[in-house]
Design a protein around this motif. Structure first.
Motif, PDB file in Angstrom:
ATOM      1  N   MET A  89      37.462  84.280 126.942  1.00 34.96           N
ATOM      2  CA  MET A  89      38.721  83.899 127.552  1.00 34.96           C
ATOM      3  C   MET A  89      38.661  84.134 129.058  1.00 34.96           C
ATOM      4  O   MET A  89      38.125  85.133 129.506  1.00 34.96           O
ATOM      5  CB  MET A  89      39.834  84.751 126.936  1.00 34.96           C
ATOM      6  CG  MET A  89      41.208  84.314 127.269  1.00 34.96           C
ATOM      7  SD  MET A  89      42.169  85.292 128.445  1.00 34.96           S
ATOM      8  CE  MET A  89      41.275  86.695 128.809  1.00 34.96           C
TER       9      MET A  89
ATOM     10  N   HIS B 260      42.424  79.726 130.958  1.00 34.93           N
ATOM     11  CA  HIS B 260      42.856  79.470 129.585  1.00 34.93           C
ATOM     12  C   HIS B 260      44.252  80.017 129.282  1.00 34.93           C
ATOM     13  O   HIS B 260      44.872  79.632 128.288  1.00 34.93           O
ATOM     14  CB  HIS B 260      41.876  80.099 128.592  1.00 34.93           C
ATOM     15  CG  HIS B 260      40.497  79.570 128.695  1.00 34.93           C
ATOM     16  ND1 HIS B 260      39.403  80.386 128.872  1.00 34.93           N
ATOM     17  CD2 HIS B 260      40.012  78.302 128.660  1.00 34.93           C
ATOM     18  CE1 HIS B 260      38.313  79.647 128.926  1.00 34.93           C
ATOM     19  NE2 HIS B 260      38.658  78.380 128.805  1.00 34.93           N
TER      20      HIS B 260
ATOM     21  N   GLN C 117      47.386  77.666 128.474  1.00 35.43           N
ATOM     22  CA  GLN C 117      47.299  76.974 127.185  1.00 35.43           C
ATOM     23  C   GLN C 117      47.434  77.962 126.022  1.00 35.43           C
ATOM     24  O   GLN C 117      48.028  77.634 124.990  1.00 35.43           O
ATOM     25  CB  GLN C 117      45.985  76.205 127.076  1.00 35.43           C
ATOM     26  CG  GLN C 117      45.933  74.974 127.958  1.00 35.43           C
ATOM     27  CD  GLN C 117      44.684  74.165 127.698  1.00 35.43           C
ATOM     28  OE1 GLN C 117      44.466  73.699 126.577  1.00 35.43           O
ATOM     29  NE2 GLN C 117      43.856  73.996 128.720  1.00 35.43           N
ATOM     30  N   MET C 118      46.884  79.162 126.183  1.00 34.53           N
ATOM     31  CA  MET C 118      47.064  80.201 125.164  1.00 34.53           C
ATOM     32  C   MET C 118      48.548  80.514 125.003  1.00 34.53           C
ATOM     33  O   MET C 118      49.040  80.692 123.881  1.00 34.53           O
ATOM     34  CB  MET C 118      46.295  81.466 125.555  1.00 34.53           C
ATOM     35  CG  MET C 118      44.792  81.320 125.516  1.00 34.53           C
ATOM     36  SD  MET C 118      43.932  82.678 126.359  1.00 34.53           S
ATOM     37  CE  MET C 118      44.514  84.112 125.469  1.00 34.53           C
TER      38      MET C 118
ATOM     39  N   VAL D  74      38.316  82.101 123.111  1.00 34.98           N
ATOM     40  CA  VAL D  74      39.115  80.896 122.880  1.00 34.98           C
ATOM     41  C   VAL D  74      38.255  79.880 122.153  1.00 34.98           C
ATOM     42  O   VAL D  74      37.027  79.852 122.299  1.00 34.98           O
ATOM     43  CB  VAL D  74      39.662  80.295 124.194  1.00 34.98           C
ATOM     44  CG1 VAL D  74      40.683  81.205 124.823  1.00 34.98           C
ATOM     45  CG2 VAL D  74      38.556  79.963 125.167  1.00 34.98           C
TER      46      VAL D  74
ATOM     47  N   VAL E  53      37.824  75.899 122.048  1.00 38.12           N
ATOM     48  CA  VAL E  53      38.149  74.791 122.934  1.00 38.12           C
ATOM     49  C   VAL E  53      37.568  73.497 122.358  1.00 38.12           C
ATOM     50  O   VAL E  53      36.416  73.464 121.919  1.00 38.12           O
ATOM     51  CB  VAL E  53      37.576  75.033 124.353  1.00 38.12           C
ATOM     52  CG1 VAL E  53      37.853  73.859 125.267  1.00 38.12           C
ATOM     53  CG2 VAL E  53      38.137  76.317 124.942  1.00 38.12           C
ATOM     54  N   ARG E  54      38.397  72.463 122.351  1.00 37.68           N
ATOM     55  CA  ARG E  54      37.926  71.124 122.003  1.00 37.68           C
ATOM     56  C   ARG E  54      38.172  70.269 123.242  1.00 37.68           C
ATOM     57  O   ARG E  54      39.319  70.089 123.650  1.00 37.68           O
ATOM     58  CB  ARG E  54      38.661  70.567 120.795  1.00 37.68           C
ATOM     59  CG  ARG E  54      38.179  69.145 120.472  1.00 37.68           C
ATOM     60  CD  ARG E  54      38.836  68.530 119.258  1.00 37.68           C
ATOM     61  NE  ARG E  54      38.291  69.128 118.046  1.00 37.68           N
ATOM     62  CZ  ARG E  54      39.030  69.760 117.127  1.00 37.68           C
ATOM     63  NH1 ARG E  54      40.314  69.897 117.284  1.00 37.68           N
ATOM     64  NH2 ARG E  54      38.475  70.246 116.035  1.00 37.68           N
TER      65      ARG E  54
ATOM     66  N   ASP F 129      40.970  71.267 125.841  1.00 35.81           N
ATOM     67  CA  ASP F 129      42.140  71.876 125.219  1.00 35.81           C
ATOM     68  C   ASP F 129      41.784  73.154 124.473  1.00 35.81           C
ATOM     69  O   ASP F 129      40.884  73.159 123.623  1.00 35.81           O
ATOM     70  CB  ASP F 129      42.793  70.901 124.240  1.00 35.81           C
ATOM     71  CG  ASP F 129      43.320  69.661 124.929  1.00 35.81           C
ATOM     72  OD1 ASP F 129      43.824  69.788 126.063  1.00 35.81           O
ATOM     73  OD2 ASP F 129      43.216  68.566 124.336  1.00 35.81           O
ATOM     74  N   VAL F 130      42.534  74.212 124.753  1.00 37.79           N
ATOM     75  CA  VAL F 130      42.424  75.446 123.971  1.00 37.79           C
ATOM     76  C   VAL F 130      43.171  75.191 122.672  1.00 37.79           C
ATOM     77  O   VAL F 130      44.369  74.869 122.686  1.00 37.79           O
ATOM     78  CB  VAL F 130      43.029  76.648 124.729  1.00 37.79           C
ATOM     79  CG1 VAL F 130      43.034  77.889 123.847  1.00 37.79           C
ATOM     80  CG2 VAL F 130      42.254  76.911 126.015  1.00 37.79           C
TER      81      VAL F 130
ATOM     82  N   TYR G 253      43.001  81.026 119.923  1.00 36.42           N
ATOM     83  CA  TYR G 253      42.478  82.178 120.661  1.00 36.42           C
ATOM     84  C   TYR G 253      42.598  83.435 119.824  1.00 36.42           C
ATOM     85  O   TYR G 253      43.370  83.499 118.862  1.00 36.42           O
ATOM     86  CB  TYR G 253      43.200  82.355 122.008  1.00 36.42           C
ATOM     87  CG  TYR G 253      44.608  82.886 121.913  1.00 36.42           C
ATOM     88  CD1 TYR G 253      44.854  84.258 121.826  1.00 36.42           C
ATOM     89  CD2 TYR G 253      45.693  82.028 121.906  1.00 36.42           C
ATOM     90  CE1 TYR G 253      46.144  84.745 121.734  1.00 36.42           C
ATOM     91  CE2 TYR G 253      46.984  82.515 121.817  1.00 36.42           C
ATOM     92  CZ  TYR G 253      47.203  83.876 121.732  1.00 36.42           C
ATOM     93  OH  TYR G 253      48.479  84.369 121.627  1.00 36.42           O
TER      94      TYR G 253
ATOM     95  N   SER H  98      46.422  76.198 117.028  1.00 38.82           N
ATOM     96  CA  SER H  98      47.227  74.978 117.080  1.00 38.82           C
ATOM     97  C   SER H  98      47.623  74.554 115.671  1.00 38.82           C
ATOM     98  O   SER H  98      46.822  74.618 114.737  1.00 38.82           O
ATOM     99  CB  SER H  98      46.418  73.857 117.748  1.00 38.82           C
ATOM    100  OG  SER H  98      47.088  72.622 117.582  1.00 38.82           O
TER     101      SER H  98
END
Length: 166
Positions: A7, A11, A14-15, A60, A62-63, A66-67, A70, A95
């Motif tokens: 992290m 980030h 978004q977290m 985290v 990540v794709r 985008d996070v 986490y 998500s």
């Protein structure tokens, strides 16, 4: 493709959005939880407060940019547990568009390093609003050590208790 990485400051926003959305979902199951943490700024202040502690780390998932999940954790040590890793209520969010199994992948990635460094005891406070996420933790051999309850005291009326007579 999902990438797991340490992290970083970039980030955190978004977290915070993930944590705010998780709180929104939690409040559907438990409406008495505070609504203010559904706001990204409030969620961010919670995350930043945790990150101020000295032995906190995080990863985290990540794709692309985008996070999508986490895991924050804190290295601790005391006489009762010895060396252990603590993951608080604010420590994990995934998500809603991801498979709940992402928590396993986050834990596996972070946990391998913990074990390598002698932290064999891992404890967490699991958000209970999403049964699928809870099941992922239980499937990894976590168990209930303690359960907490909430009771809004502003509407509480004590009931008279009569002694149990035989």
């Amino acid at each position: 493709m999902i990438q797991f990485m340490g992290m970083e400051e970039k980030h955190i926003r978004q977290m915070s959005a993930l944590l705010a959305k998780r709180q929104e979902r939690e409040r559907k199951a438990f409406p008495y939880l505070p609504a203010r943490f559904e706001e990204i700024d409030e969620a961010e202040s919670v995350i930043r407060k945790m990150l101020e502690r000295p032995y906190v780390g995080g990863i985290v998932a990540v794709r692309g940019i985008d996070v999508i999940g986490y895991l924050l954790y804190e290295f601790k040590e005391n006489a009762e547990r010895g060396r252990y890793v603590w993951m608080g209520y604010e420590s994990i969010a995934v998500s809603e568009h991801e498979h709940p199994r992402l928590v396993r992948l986050l834990y596996a990635d972070a946990g391998a390093e913990w074990v390598k460094n002698g932290y064999f005891h891992h404890a967490l406070m699991v958000p209970l609003g999403e049964q699928k996420l809870l099941n992922e933790w239980l499937d990894q051999s976590f168990h209930f050590e303690q359960k907490y309850a909430l009771l809004p005291l502003d509407k509480y009326e004590p009931k008279e208790v009569t002694p149990n007579r035989r």
